[in-house]
Write a protein that holds these residues in place. Sequence first.
Motif, mmCIF file in Angstrom:
data_model
loop_
_atom_site.group_PDB
_atom_site.id
_atom_site.type_symbol
_atom_site.label_atom_id
_atom_site.label_comp_id
_atom_site.label_asym_id
_atom_site.label_seq_id
_atom_site.Cartn_x
_atom_site.Cartn_y
_atom_site.Cartn_z
ATOM 1 N N ILE A 168 -8.116 16.408 -0.438
ATOM 2 C CA ILE A 168 -7.484 15.284 -1.129
ATOM 3 C C ILE A 168 -7.694 14.047 -0.271
ATOM 4 C CG2 ILE A 168 -5.291 14.301 -1.948
ATOM 5 C CD1 ILE A 168 -4.248 17.266 -2.028
ATOM 6 N N VAL A 169 -7.982 12.904 -0.898
ATOM 7 C CA VAL A 169 -8.025 11.642 -0.166
ATOM 8 C C VAL A 169 -7.222 10.595 -0.936
ATOM 9 C CG1 VAL A 169 -9.413 9.834 0.896
ATOM 10 C CG2 VAL A 169 -10.308 12.156 0.776
ATOM 11 N N ILE A 170 -6.315 9.945 -0.218
ATOM 12 C CA ILE A 170 -5.555 8.808 -0.746
ATOM 13 C C ILE A 170 -6.363 7.568 -0.402
ATOM 14 C CG2 ILE A 170 -3.379 7.546 -0.605
ATOM 15 C CD1 ILE A 170 -2.183 10.243 0.522
ATOM 16 N N THR A 171 -6.801 6.841 -1.403
ATOM 17 C CA THR A 171 -7.758 5.773 -1.137
ATOM 18 C C THR A 171 -7.522 4.566 -2.035
ATOM 19 O OG1 THR A 171 -10.135 5.274 -0.942
ATOM 20 C CG2 THR A 171 -9.468 6.736 -2.752
ATOM 21 N N GLY A 172 -7.950 3.411 -1.560
ATOM 22 C CA GLY A 172 -7.795 2.183 -2.349
ATOM 23 C C GLY A 172 -7.870 0.964 -1.467
ATOM 24 N N GLY A 173 -7.055 -0.028 -1.766
ATOM 25 C CA GLY A 173 -7.086 -1.266 -0.997
ATOM 26 C C GLY A 173 -5.783 -2.018 -1.125
ATOM 27 N N ALA A 221 0.817 -1.209 0.000
ATOM 28 C CA ALA A 221 0.000 0.000 0.000
ATOM 29 C C ALA A 221 0.853 1.263 0.000
ATOM 30 C CB ALA A 221 -0.933 -0.001 1.207
ATOM 31 N N LEU A 222 1.938 1.264 0.785
ATOM 32 C CA LEU A 222 2.816 2.431 0.814
ATOM 33 C C LEU A 222 3.426 2.707 -0.549
ATOM 34 C CD1 LEU A 222 4.836 2.304 4.163
ATOM 35 C CD2 LEU A 222 3.228 4.064 3.420
ATOM 36 N N GLY A 276 -13.414 -22.241 -9.721
ATOM 37 C CA GLY A 276 -13.046 -21.514 -8.530
ATOM 38 C C GLY A 276 -12.000 -20.447 -8.820
ATOM 39 N N PHE A 277 -11.747 -19.604 -7.818
ATOM 40 C CA PHE A 277 -10.796 -18.519 -8.037
ATOM 41 C C PHE A 277 -9.387 -18.909 -7.600
ATOM 42 C CE2 PHE A 277 -12.599 -17.296 -3.793
ATOM 43 C CZ PHE A 277 -11.444 -17.128 -3.048
ATOM 44 N N VAL A 278 -8.430 -18.034 -7.907
ATOM 45 C CA VAL A 278 -7.029 -18.206 -7.538
ATOM 46 C C VAL A 278 -6.647 -17.053 -6.618
ATOM 47 C CG1 VAL A 278 -4.653 -18.296 -8.382
ATOM 48 C CG2 VAL A 278 -6.483 -19.367 -9.708
ATOM 49 N N LEU A 279 -5.998 -17.368 -5.511
ATOM 50 C CA LEU A 279 -5.583 -16.338 -4.566
ATOM 51 C C LEU A 279 -4.542 -15.408 -5.185
ATOM 52 C CD1 LEU A 279 -5.229 -18.517 -1.353
ATOM 53 C CD2 LEU A 279 -6.955 -16.748 -1.753
ATOM 54 N N GLY A 280 -4.656 -14.117 -4.869
ATOM 55 C CA GLY A 280 -3.701 -13.136 -5.352
ATOM 56 C C GLY A 280 -3.320 -12.168 -4.255
ATOM 57 N N GLU A 281 -2.424 -11.244 -4.580
ATOM 58 C CA GLU A 281 -2.029 -10.208 -3.642
ATOM 59 C C GLU A 281 -1.710 -8.947 -4.425
ATOM 60 O OE1 GLU A 281 1.314 -11.821 -1.573
ATOM 61 O OE2 GLU A 281 2.667 -11.726 -3.300
ATOM 62 N N GLY A 282 -1.875 -7.808 -3.773
ATOM 63 C CA GLY A 282 -1.590 -6.557 -4.454
ATOM 64 C C GLY A 282 -2.216 -5.372 -3.755
ATOM 65 N N ALA A 283 -2.016 -4.214 -4.350
ATOM 66 C CA ALA A 283 -2.582 -2.971 -3.834
ATOM 67 C C ALA A 283 -2.932 -2.063 -4.995
ATOM 68 C CB ALA A 283 -1.586 -2.273 -2.901
#
Length: 407
Positions: free
Chosen positions: A183-188, A76-77, A227-234
């Motif tokens: 301003i807003v810094i936003t996401g996931g 995220a950073l 079915g789905f596949v696990l992932g990672e990210g931001a």
Amino acid sequence: MTSPEIAVTGLGLVTAAGLDASSTWAGLCEGKSTAARDPALAGLPVDFSCRLTGFDPEASLGRRLTWRLDLFSEMALIAATEAVADARLDPSTWDGSRVGVVIGTGSGGNTHLASDYAKLQAGRIEEISPTAIPRSVPNMVAGEIGIYLRALGPNFVTATACASGATAIGTARDLLRSGACDIVITGGSESACSRMASAAFSQAGALSARACDPAGASRPFDAERDGFVLGEGAGVLVLERAGHARARGAAVQAYLAGYGASADGYHPTAPDPSGAGVLRAIAAAQADAGMCPSDIDHVNAHGTSTQVNDLTEARILRTAFADVPPVTSTKSVIGHCIGAAGAIEAAVTVLALRHQTIPPTANLERLDPEIDLDVVRGAPRAHAMHAAMSNSFGFGGQNAVLIFQTT
């Protein structure tokens, strides 16, 4: 259509397809899944995932900072730093009290917590890190961004399972509309590729079991999906009130035109087969944007690659639109990033509008005959677009729909 109030002025992405926005976009347009055998999941029923490749947070953030961070905060950073730079903003000169942070995450940090728990179980209490709690609790992803970028306004996390990132963006919009922030810094951000997540989702029957072909496992809307596949990210966006962006001469990439949210009130994990909750969220987003269904030119679908979810979403889209616009699923390439998924897909939707191009859905070889959608496949499709919609749905029946439009 109403006059857009909220401008998107910056984007940042960290995904298995690429470690910044431009490389992620290129990877998505290539249309090849990033899923591969995952050594960290060895011995489990599902031993593959969509992991980041070549990710080196220490090189970007330094050893002193990364020592206290879990992976979800590191991603995220880095995405937030990219987004702020993309927006041509300088945290050393802004009024930080007018800058908010809203980040979505499903479960927070689990990378280090698992190893600390193993030490507890083994009785090695003295080896447990003093940072175990502050680096793993969900709110720290927003807190660390506030510390690092001197964003001193409202600062919090949203947790609506797989809709978390989209919910965060909608909530950020509300902060701007209220006048609480300029301003807003936003996401996931989320790393879902843990042994516990793989084992638990596998036991629930949610993951693809295509162990013989990991790269072909995530196949939204395909007749052979399992079915789905696990992932990672931001994924992180910089949002500003349109007037504020204009006043500082910012380059507006798109406008966040509409947001709608709802609850199914049906089942903890299964979607309501009637689709009533999602239809309310879609209608609310369109009303917020001052649009009708025919104004939407593209849909970035939730598209998980599970039997029930894909079929339900397809039926909902056919109900919501007289003529469903072209659809794609980002998860086919980068996997399901759970709490980060909605934010990543929102950023990709903005990129699709900027490039007037829809990236393809990977592994779609034979469309499910019950799914009557125009799903982009094989290659990116050039497509004239003024407005596009991004769908996100989560456990608990939580729904979030975002609509973006061109400048």
